[in-house]
Design a protein around this motif. Structure first.
Motif, PDB file in Angstrom:
ATOM      1  N   SER A   1       0.825  -1.210   0.000  1.00  4.73           N
ATOM      2  CA  SER A   1       0.000   0.000   0.000  1.00  4.73           C
ATOM      3  C   SER A   1       0.860   1.262   0.000  1.00  4.73           C
ATOM      4  CB  SER A   1      -0.929  -0.012   1.223  1.00  4.73           C
ATOM      5  OG  SER A   1      -1.677   1.180   1.309  1.00  4.73           O
ATOM      6  N   PHE A   2       1.939   1.252   0.817  1.00  9.55           N
ATOM      7  CA  PHE A   2       2.849   2.405   0.878  1.00  9.55           C
ATOM      8  C   PHE A   2       3.480   2.695  -0.484  1.00  9.55           C
ATOM      9  CE2 PHE A   2       3.896   1.227   5.571  1.00  9.55           C
ATOM     10  CZ  PHE A   2       2.647   1.695   5.951  1.00  9.55           C
ATOM     11  N   ILE A   3       4.025   1.647  -1.115  1.00  5.99           N
ATOM     12  CA  ILE A   3       4.717   1.825  -2.385  1.00  5.99           C
ATOM     13  C   ILE A   3       3.735   2.246  -3.470  1.00  5.99           C
ATOM     14  CG2 ILE A   3       6.074   0.672  -4.169  1.00  5.99           C
ATOM     15  CD1 ILE A   3       7.600   1.200  -1.586  1.00  5.99           C
ATOM     16  N   GLY A   4       2.511   1.710  -3.418  1.00  4.48           N
ATOM     17  CA  GLY A   4       1.490   2.124  -4.387  1.00  4.48           C
ATOM     18  C   GLY A   4       1.176   3.607  -4.278  1.00  4.48           C
ATOM     19  N   GLU A   5       1.082   4.109  -3.042  1.00  2.23           N
ATOM     20  CA  GLU A   5       0.812   5.539  -2.844  1.00  2.23           C
ATOM     21  C   GLU A   5       1.981   6.384  -3.341  1.00  2.23           C
ATOM     22  OE1 GLU A   5      -0.390   8.706   0.710  1.00  2.23           O
ATOM     23  OE2 GLU A   5       0.263   6.671   1.215  1.00  2.23           O
ATOM     24  N   ILE A   6       3.207   5.946  -3.063  1.00  6.98           N
ATOM     25  CA  ILE A   6       4.395   6.689  -3.507  1.00  6.98           C
ATOM     26  C   ILE A   6       4.466   6.739  -5.028  1.00  6.98           C
ATOM     27  CG2 ILE A   6       6.926   6.588  -3.583  1.00  6.98           C
ATOM     28  CD1 ILE A   6       6.794   5.450  -0.703  1.00  6.98           C
ATOM     29  N   ASP A   7       4.168   5.627  -5.687  1.00  4.53           N
ATOM     30  CA  ASP A   7       4.182   5.590  -7.151  1.00  4.53           C
ATOM     31  C   ASP A   7       3.123   6.526  -7.726  1.00  4.53           C
ATOM     32  OD1 ASP A   7       5.296   4.639  -9.513  1.00  4.53           O
ATOM     33  OD2 ASP A   7       3.790   3.069  -9.740  1.00  4.53           O
ATOM     34  N   GLU A   8       1.997   6.600  -7.024  1.00  5.44           N
ATOM     35  CA  GLU A   8       0.912   7.493  -7.481  1.00  5.44           C
ATOM     36  C   GLU A   8       1.308   8.964  -7.328  1.00  5.44           C
ATOM     37  OE1 GLU A   8      -1.975  10.316  -6.294  1.00  5.44           O
ATOM     38  OE2 GLU A   8      -1.590   8.838  -4.712  1.00  5.44           O
ATOM     39  N   ILE A   9       1.987   9.301  -6.226  1.00  9.74           N
ATOM     40  CA  ILE A   9       2.441  10.683  -6.017  1.00  9.74           C
ATOM     41  C   ILE A   9       3.470  11.076  -7.070  1.00  9.74           C
ATOM     42  CG2 ILE A   9       3.739  12.194  -4.445  1.00  9.74           C
ATOM     43  CD1 ILE A   9       2.439  10.677  -2.130  1.00  9.74           C
ATOM     44  N   LEU A  10       4.339  10.121  -7.432  1.00  9.49           N
ATOM     45  CA  LEU A  10       5.379  10.382  -8.443  1.00  9.49           C
ATOM     46  C   LEU A  10       4.837  10.312  -9.866  1.00  9.49           C
ATOM     47  CD1 LEU A  10       8.334   8.317  -6.901  1.00  9.49           C
ATOM     48  CD2 LEU A  10       7.959  10.788  -6.781  1.00  9.49           C
ATOM     49  N   LEU A  11       3.514  10.050  -9.999  1.00 14.48           N
ATOM     50  CA  LEU A  11       2.846   9.998 -11.304  1.00 14.48           C
ATOM     51  C   LEU A  11       3.472   8.941 -12.220  1.00 14.48           C
ATOM     52  CD1 LEU A  11       2.487  13.847 -11.950  1.00 14.48           C
ATOM     53  CD2 LEU A  11       0.786  12.275 -10.983  1.00 14.48           C
TER      54      LEU A  11
END
Length: 356
Positions: free
Chosen positions: A64-74
């Motif tokens: 979940s953490f990595i998914g959110e980070i990838d989403e923030i980095l577009l």
């Protein structure tokens, strides 16, 4: 010296450049050069998640953490993760209302992933990860009456869940540690935890009621692998949530199964067990983690009240004030004889000695 013709012909090898002098000969190899491609954070996680994290709830959280980070980095691709990218990422998480503790957990997952990618040659530079300062939050633990009401509600739903609850609060172990126990881990009134968060095993003695709850009720069929292997984390949490709602604790978001570990720690400290032993019992990797419970050891401070309430000079003997914390290094012992002067220290002639 090499001639131009030799260099043009690739002599002595296409993979070496050779420099010669009277005293040295240096070779430079070029056959290890490798192209660094660009990757998304999500791609790196897919490549290394099964290597870096064991299956379980923690791996689910990291995903979940990595998914959110990838989403923030577009979904941006990179071959080097620079400091400005990391700073912008932390700033965005803070704007979304993440606490410093939450940011630290997410950055710990990202740091672990990037360090693996760097080691494998997927990226060629890393930023500096700095831990955000966390506030010491209030630690919630169960009072005896809360435990009794909650455990009764759990027992009415599942005897196995009740047995597990008693084991958790008296052993202070993590839920995953208890569910992973097998019968060989229980020997001579002691239980050993081998699969732990810190990776370090530990062995602790069992209380009388723990000895009772690890005994399975007589049932037909094959004996399970361990005392609590009939339950999964999801099943236990569902029973827990239903029970806590029944006893009026449903609105308290701190009343989760992990509260039983806090409860065990708080009872040990309040009972006078020193912090080092509590650390060993809980299996904390560092003492700072156990120090969160140190404020509960209020009995150690009772002597301070005596000192503060006693007027200065009262109770003093021979010019030395008495104290609840008197040290044998600073307080003269009443049984120790006073030091003799030089004249008194001269040995008197004893029996059989010659007179001058």
């Amino acid at each position: 010296m090499m001639t131009n013709e030799a260099i043009q012909e690739g002599y002595p090898s296409d993979h070496f450049a050779v420099f010669s002098s009277h005293n040295s000969k240096i070779k430079y190899t070029f056959d290890k050069i490798r192209e660094v491609k660009s990757h998304r954070v999500g791609d790196l996680f897919s490549a290394y998640r099964d290597i870096l994290w064991d299956d379980g709830r923690h791996k689910y959280n990291v995903s979940s953490f990595i998914g959110e980070i990838d989403e923030i980095l577009l979904g941006e691709r990179f071959s080097a993760f620079d400091q400005s990218t990391l700073d912008n990422l932390i700033g965005t998480l803070r704007q979304r209302g993440n606490s410093n503790a939450t940011i630290n957990r997410k950055m710990a997952a990202l740091s672990k992933l990037l360090r693996k990618a760097y080691k494998m040659g997927d990226i060629h530079s890393l930023p500096e990860f700095r831990r955000q300062k966390e506030r010491a939050g209030r630690i919630r633990f169960l009072e005896r009456d809360e435990e009794a009401r909650l455990f009764a509600a759990i027992r009415s739903r599942s005897e196995d869940a009740y047995r597990l609850s008693v084991f958790l609060v008296d052993s202070g172990c993590r839920l995953g540690e208890a569910l992973g126990l097998i019968w060989n881990d229980i020997q001579e009134n002691r239980v050993s935890f081998w699969i732990t968060k810190s990776g370090r095993s530990r062995t602790i003695p069992m209380t009388e009621r723990v000895k009772e709850v690890i005994k399975l009720p007589p049932t037909e069929g094959r004996r399970p692998k361990g005392p609590f292997t009939k339950l999964t984390q999801a099943q236990y949490r569902a029973i827990w949530n239903d029970a806590k709602a029944e006893v009026g604790l449903g609105a308290d978001d701190q009343v989760v199964p992990h509260i039983l570990r806090h409860t065990c720690a708080s009872r040990l400290v309040q009972g006078g067990i020193d912090i080092r032993r509590v650390q060993m019992w809980l299996g904390h990797q560092t003492l700072s983690m156990t120090m969160r419970y140190a404020h509960l050891a209020t009995n150690d401070l009772d002597g301070c009240v005596t000192v503060l309430e006693t007027p200065r000079g009262c109770g003093a003997a021979n010019g030395v004030e008495s104290s609840a914390f008197s040290s044998p290094l600073t307080t003269p012992s009443a049984s120790k004889p006073a030091r003799k002067s030089k004249s008194e220290a001269v040995k008197a002639p004893g029996k059989g000695s010659k007179a001058n």
